[in-house]
Design a protein around this motif. Sequence first.
Motif, short mmCIF file in Angstrom:
data_model
loop_
_atom_site.label_atom_id
_atom_site.label_comp_id
_atom_site.label_asym_id
_atom_site.label_seq_id
_atom_site.Cartn_x
_atom_site.Cartn_y
_atom_site.Cartn_z
N PHE A 82 57.69 16.48 60.43
CA PHE A 82 56.59 16.98 59.60
C PHE A 82 56.34 15.98 58.49
O PHE A 82 57.21 15.20 58.11
CB PHE A 82 56.86 18.40 59.07
CG PHE A 82 57.96 18.53 58.06
CD1 PHE A 82 57.68 18.52 56.70
CD2 PHE A 82 59.28 18.71 58.46
CE1 PHE A 82 58.69 18.67 55.77
CE2 PHE A 82 60.29 18.86 57.54
CZ PHE A 82 60.00 18.84 56.19
N ASN A 83 55.10 15.98 58.01
CA ASN A 83 54.66 15.08 56.95
C ASN A 83 54.11 15.93 55.82
O ASN A 83 53.45 16.95 56.08
CB ASN A 83 53.55 14.14 57.44
CG ASN A 83 53.97 13.32 58.63
OD1 ASN A 83 54.87 12.51 58.53
ND2 ASN A 83 53.35 13.56 59.76
N VAL A 84 54.35 15.49 54.61
CA VAL A 84 53.83 16.20 53.46
C VAL A 84 53.69 15.22 52.30
O VAL A 84 54.44 14.25 52.19
CB VAL A 84 54.75 17.39 53.07
CG1 VAL A 84 56.12 16.92 52.59
CG2 VAL A 84 54.08 18.30 52.05
N THR A 85 52.70 15.46 51.45
CA THR A 85 52.54 14.68 50.24
C THR A 85 53.03 15.52 49.07
O THR A 85 52.63 16.68 48.92
CB THR A 85 51.06 14.28 50.03
OG1 THR A 85 50.64 13.51 51.15
CG2 THR A 85 50.88 13.47 48.76
N LEU A 86 53.93 14.93 48.28
CA LEU A 86 54.50 15.59 47.11
C LEU A 86 54.32 14.70 45.89
O LEU A 86 54.12 13.49 46.02
CB LEU A 86 55.99 15.87 47.31
CG LEU A 86 56.35 16.83 48.43
CD1 LEU A 86 57.85 16.83 48.67
CD2 LEU A 86 55.87 18.23 48.12
N CYS A 87 54.46 15.28 44.72
CA CYS A 87 54.32 14.53 43.48
C CYS A 87 55.71 14.29 42.87
O CYS A 87 56.46 15.24 42.63
CB CYS A 87 53.45 15.32 42.51
SG CYS A 87 52.96 14.38 41.06
N PHE A 88 56.03 13.02 42.65
CA PHE A 88 57.28 12.61 42.00
C PHE A 88 56.91 11.80 40.77
O PHE A 88 56.29 10.73 40.89
CB PHE A 88 58.13 11.74 42.95
CG PHE A 88 58.57 12.46 44.19
CD1 PHE A 88 59.74 13.19 44.22
CD2 PHE A 88 57.80 12.39 45.35
CE1 PHE A 88 60.15 13.84 45.37
CE2 PHE A 88 58.21 13.04 46.50
CZ PHE A 88 59.38 13.77 46.51
N ASN A 89 57.26 12.31 39.58
CA ASN A 89 56.94 11.62 38.33
C ASN A 89 55.46 11.25 38.25
O ASN A 89 55.09 10.11 37.95
CB ASN A 89 57.81 10.38 38.15
CG ASN A 89 59.27 10.72 38.09
OD1 ASN A 89 59.66 11.72 37.48
ND2 ASN A 89 60.11 9.92 38.72
N ASP A 90 54.61 12.23 38.55
CA ASP A 90 53.15 12.07 38.50
C ASP A 90 52.59 11.08 39.51
O ASP A 90 51.46 10.60 39.35
CB ASP A 90 52.70 11.69 37.08
CG ASP A 90 53.01 12.79 36.07
OD1 ASP A 90 52.89 13.97 36.44
OD2 ASP A 90 53.38 12.45 34.93
N VAL A 91 53.35 10.74 40.54
CA VAL A 91 52.88 9.85 41.60
C VAL A 91 52.94 10.61 42.92
O VAL A 91 53.99 11.14 43.28
CB VAL A 91 53.74 8.56 41.68
CG1 VAL A 91 53.28 7.68 42.83
CG2 VAL A 91 53.71 7.80 40.36
N HIS A 92 51.82 10.65 43.62
CA HIS A 92 51.79 11.32 44.93
C HIS A 92 52.39 10.39 45.98
O HIS A 92 51.99 9.23 46.09
CB HIS A 92 50.36 11.70 45.31
CG HIS A 92 49.83 12.83 44.51
ND1 HIS A 92 48.59 13.34 44.68
CD2 HIS A 92 50.38 13.58 43.52
CE1 HIS A 92 48.38 14.34 43.85
NE2 HIS A 92 49.46 14.50 43.12
N GLU A 93 53.34 10.95 46.73
CA GLU A 93 54.03 10.17 47.77
C GLU A 93 53.97 10.94 49.08
O GLU A 93 54.18 12.15 49.11
CB GLU A 93 55.50 9.94 47.39
CG GLU A 93 55.71 9.20 46.09
CD GLU A 93 55.39 7.70 46.17
OE1 GLU A 93 54.91 7.22 47.22
OE2 GLU A 93 55.63 7.03 45.17
#
Length: 164
Positions: A82-93
Amino acid sequence: MTKASTFDYENLVQESLRNVIKETLATVVKDGLPGKHHFYISFKTDYPGVDLPDYLREEYPDDITIVLQYEFWDLEVGEKTFNVTLCFNDVHERLTIPLGAVVSFVDPSVKFGLQFTPAEVDADAELVQLDNQKKTPKTVIERDEQANPGDGTNIITLDAFRRK
């Protein structure tokens, strides 16, 4: 099937329970995340096929837990990943996570959780059976605590059914 053939029940259970994760996430893609549901998904960062930024792999060299609740985007579910975009320290990864890398899946809103030993992979990155002690996940389903307050009967595990 010859008389010498046997069923690999341990592997069948492992794959079936990983399918619970896949189907749950596919339902979220289709219908959205219902009500108070949210998921904690822990996975091995060094598992073949895991794609995440180098700085996250350096910070979490063994495993990481992600939360799918309010801020996640572009969830896609395939047969084995599965693929997902998450936010780490205000950066979308963008992350790619093979289902075989998952070591736990928890939906605390309904007190449901699955624990796995990550599947091993061969040189071709195909799933390989693990030895009997490591390949069956532990399943924990907690029931309503008022129905079984503190008496320990609110946990069901598959351990009782394992060969010893």
